[in-house]
Design a protein around this motif. Structure first.
Motif, PDB file in Angstrom:
ATOM      1  N   TYR A 137       0.804  -1.213   0.000  1.00 40.91           N
ATOM      2  CA  TYR A 137       0.000   0.000   0.000  1.00 40.91           C
ATOM      3  C   TYR A 137       0.845   1.275   0.000  1.00 40.91           C
ATOM      4  N   PRO A 138       0.263   2.395  -0.435  1.00 44.33           N
ATOM      5  CA  PRO A 138       0.998   3.658  -0.554  1.00 44.33           C
ATOM      6  C   PRO A 138       1.696   4.061   0.750  1.00 44.33           C
ATOM      7  N   GLY A 139       2.924   4.547   0.602  1.00 46.71           N
ATOM      8  CA  GLY A 139       3.683   5.051   1.739  1.00 46.71           C
ATOM      9  C   GLY A 139       4.388   3.993   2.567  1.00 46.71           C
TER      10      GLY A 139
ATOM     11  N   ARG B 163      10.074   1.614  -0.912  1.00 50.35           N
ATOM     12  CA  ARG B 163       8.989   2.462  -0.419  1.00 50.35           C
ATOM     13  C   ARG B 163       8.034   2.688  -1.576  1.00 50.35           C
TER      14      ARG B 163
ATOM     15  N   LEU C  55       5.611   4.737  -3.727  1.00 50.00           N
ATOM     16  CA  LEU C  55       5.436   6.147  -4.022  1.00 50.00           C
ATOM     17  C   LEU C  55       4.037   6.399  -4.579  1.00 50.00           C
TER      18      LEU C  55
ATOM     19  N   SER D 117      -0.114   7.588  -4.675  1.00 47.51           N
ATOM     20  CA  SER D 117      -1.337   7.333  -3.910  1.00 47.51           C
ATOM     21  C   SER D 117      -1.993   5.991  -4.221  1.00 47.51           C
TER      22      SER D 117
ATOM     23  N   TRP E   7      14.598   8.027   3.965  1.00 46.79           N
ATOM     24  CA  TRP E   7      13.471   7.607   3.137  1.00 46.79           C
ATOM     25  C   TRP E   7      12.506   8.747   2.822  1.00 46.79           C
ATOM     26  N   ARG E   8      12.703   9.920   3.405  1.00 40.15           N
ATOM     27  CA  ARG E   8      11.770  11.023   3.160  1.00 40.15           C
ATOM     28  C   ARG E   8      11.917  11.536   1.733  1.00 40.15           C
ATOM     29  N   THR E   9      10.788  11.976   1.184  1.00 36.68           N
ATOM     30  CA  THR E   9      10.811  12.593  -0.151  1.00 36.68           C
ATOM     31  C   THR E   9      11.601  13.890  -0.078  1.00 36.68           C
TER      32      THR E   9
END
Length: 151
Positions: A43-45, A108, A110, A112, A146-148
């Motif tokens: 799932y997203p995120g 990760r 990406l 939605s 891992w942050r955008t």
């Protein structure tokens, strides 16, 4: 690039009905042998990281969604020990990624929408003695953020 990592760019053959795309062929010579094919939806995120194998190589493909794939070379005898590679894989960038044993890997999702990963291994999964060593997603030795990165 981390020693032993291979990328195969996939080609879509499009027409008015949709597209056709070969994924993996025996004459690609990407895997030393075939063990198993598996599929997972994430799932997203969600971050699924890190793990590595001592006996098997992996080959990853994301036919649906998008993922940030992170590799970290743990191999003591590798000329790229300690290196990190990042790949953006998914339906907008259809590639195959070969991950050798001893290289930690994770991803990760990406966007939605969920991502689907189809992966091939050189050995079948052994439920009694899994060849899967875990490392926390935020392991300080790997030190991946891992942050955008908004630019």
């Amino acid at each position: 690039m981390i020693h032993g990592i291979y990328v195969k760019h996939l080609v879509r053959h499009c027409d008015d009905r949709g597209f056709f795309m070969e994924i993996l062929r025996d004459d690609d010579n990407l895997l030393s042998r075939f063990g198993q094919a598996s599929m997972s939806k994430t799932y997203p995120g969600v971050i699924k990281a890190f793990h590595y194998h001592e006996k098997q190589d992996d080959l990853w493909f994301f036919p649906v969604g998008s993922a940030q794939v992170v590799l970290y070379d743990l191999r003591e005898d590798s000329p790229t020990k300690g290196e990190t590679n990042v790949f953006y894989m998914g339906e907008d960038n259809p590639i195959l990624l070969v991950i050798p044993k001893g290289v930690a890997h994770g991803y990760r999702v990406l966007g939605s929408e969920p991502a689907v990963i189809v992966y091939f291994t050189t050995l079948s999964y052994d439920r009694q003695q899994p060849d899967e060593k875990r490392i926390p997603w935020d392991d300080p030795a790997i030190g991946f953020d891992w942050r955008t990165q908004n630019r």
